[in-house]
Design a protein around this motif. Sequence first.
Motif, PDB file in Angstrom:
ATOM      1  N   VAL A 163      49.271  56.749  39.918  1.00 62.37           N
ATOM      2  CA  VAL A 163      47.835  57.054  39.901  1.00 62.37           C
ATOM      3  C   VAL A 163      47.177  56.315  38.744  1.00 62.37           C
ATOM      4  CG1 VAL A 163      46.113  58.876  39.628  1.00 62.37           C
ATOM      5  CG2 VAL A 163      48.206  59.329  40.922  1.00 62.37           C
ATOM      6  N   ILE A 164      46.098  55.612  39.045  1.00 66.41           N
ATOM      7  CA  ILE A 164      45.279  54.981  38.001  1.00 66.41           C
ATOM      8  C   ILE A 164      44.185  55.984  37.657  1.00 66.41           C
ATOM      9  CG2 ILE A 164      43.803  53.038  37.384  1.00 66.41           C
ATOM     10  CD1 ILE A 164      45.222  51.453  39.663  1.00 66.41           C
ATOM     11  N   PHE A 210      45.150  56.427  43.780  1.00 72.04           N
ATOM     12  CA  PHE A 210      46.556  56.201  44.099  1.00 72.04           C
ATOM     13  C   PHE A 210      46.619  55.373  45.368  1.00 72.04           C
ATOM     14  CE2 PHE A 210      50.316  57.422  46.598  1.00 72.04           C
ATOM     15  CZ  PHE A 210      51.308  57.014  45.717  1.00 72.04           C
ATOM     16  N   ASP A 211      47.222  54.190  45.278  1.00 72.35           N
ATOM     17  CA  ASP A 211      47.452  53.332  46.434  1.00 72.35           C
ATOM     18  C   ASP A 211      48.959  53.151  46.542  1.00 72.35           C
ATOM     19  OD1 ASP A 211      47.762  51.305  48.325  1.00 72.35           O
ATOM     20  OD2 ASP A 211      46.124  50.091  47.539  1.00 72.35           O
ATOM     21  N   ARG A 212      49.544  53.765  47.547  1.00 72.84           N
ATOM     22  CA  ARG A 212      50.999  53.739  47.704  1.00 72.84           C
ATOM     23  C   ARG A 212      51.556  52.319  47.753  1.00 72.84           C
ATOM     24  NH1 ARG A 212      53.483  54.808  52.630  1.00 72.84           N
ATOM     25  NH2 ARG A 212      51.577  55.752  53.357  1.00 72.84           N
ATOM     26  N   THR A 213      50.771  51.373  48.272  1.00 73.35           N
ATOM     27  CA  THR A 213      51.275  50.007  48.405  1.00 73.35           C
ATOM     28  C   THR A 213      51.384  49.281  47.071  1.00 73.35           C
ATOM     29  OG1 THR A 213      49.083  49.091  48.837  1.00 73.35           O
ATOM     30  CG2 THR A 213      50.366  49.792  50.748  1.00 73.35           C
ATOM     31  N   LEU A 214      50.637  49.718  46.060  1.00 68.10           N
ATOM     32  CA  LEU A 214      50.725  49.074  44.747  1.00 68.10           C
ATOM     33  C   LEU A 214      52.009  49.457  44.018  1.00 68.10           C
ATOM     34  CD1 LEU A 214      47.047  49.390  43.445  1.00 68.10           C
ATOM     35  CD2 LEU A 214      48.205  47.339  44.296  1.00 68.10           C
ATOM     36  N   VAL A 220      42.527  47.516  45.713  1.00 70.60           N
ATOM     37  CA  VAL A 220      42.903  48.511  46.715  1.00 70.60           C
ATOM     38  C   VAL A 220      42.612  47.885  48.075  1.00 70.60           C
ATOM     39  CG1 VAL A 220      42.472  50.827  47.601  1.00 70.60           C
ATOM     40  CG2 VAL A 220      42.345  50.399  45.133  1.00 70.60           C
ATOM     41  N   ASN A 221      43.674  47.644  48.834  1.00 75.18           N
ATOM     42  CA  ASN A 221      43.560  46.995  50.132  1.00 75.18           C
ATOM     43  C   ASN A 221      43.203  48.049  51.178  1.00 75.18           C
ATOM     44  OD1 ASN A 221      43.896  45.668  52.552  1.00 75.18           O
ATOM     45  ND2 ASN A 221      45.875  44.793  52.033  1.00 75.18           N
TER      46      ASN A 221
END
Length: 160
Positions: free
Chosen positions: A79-80, A71-75, A134-135
């Motif tokens: 959840v992937i 899970f990347d909040r910025t994307l 994912v940054n």
Amino acid sequence: MAGNSRGLYLLMLIGALAFVVAGVFIVRQEPGGNALVGWSSILFFGGCALVFVRQLLDSRPRIVLDQRGVFDRTLGIGVIPWRDIIGAELKSMQRNHFICLELRNPEHWTGKLSPTQRKLVALNQRMGYSALNVNLSGVAADPHQVLEFIVKMAALHARD
């Protein structure tokens, strides 16, 4: 879980505020043609300072790697799940690290993005990155450990 690197955002906030102060100085000292430069500096770096303050005060984790997936909040796509990740690769640009995710069905995930984000995905792919990355910039985590964990969990759930 990985939160924001408070030290980095504090440093960027100090830099932005310095440019705001410089802009104020220019506006006060040069009330002619240079005033536009001063006001531009105040507005742009003032906006940056607000973003950095928000990041400093935001205690939510930006990236969560748990039993469900990535899970990347910025994307902004949720959840992937691990079963959808078939590989990952670490890429870096000017000391900014990215985990490039290789997905089973990238169109499913990019379809959740806004039109602007999809244009950025196309640009990222032309630069050699994957559709979703994912940054890790500004995240207090070791990029190699994050990559290792993602690869391990994706392999573990490949059988699901």
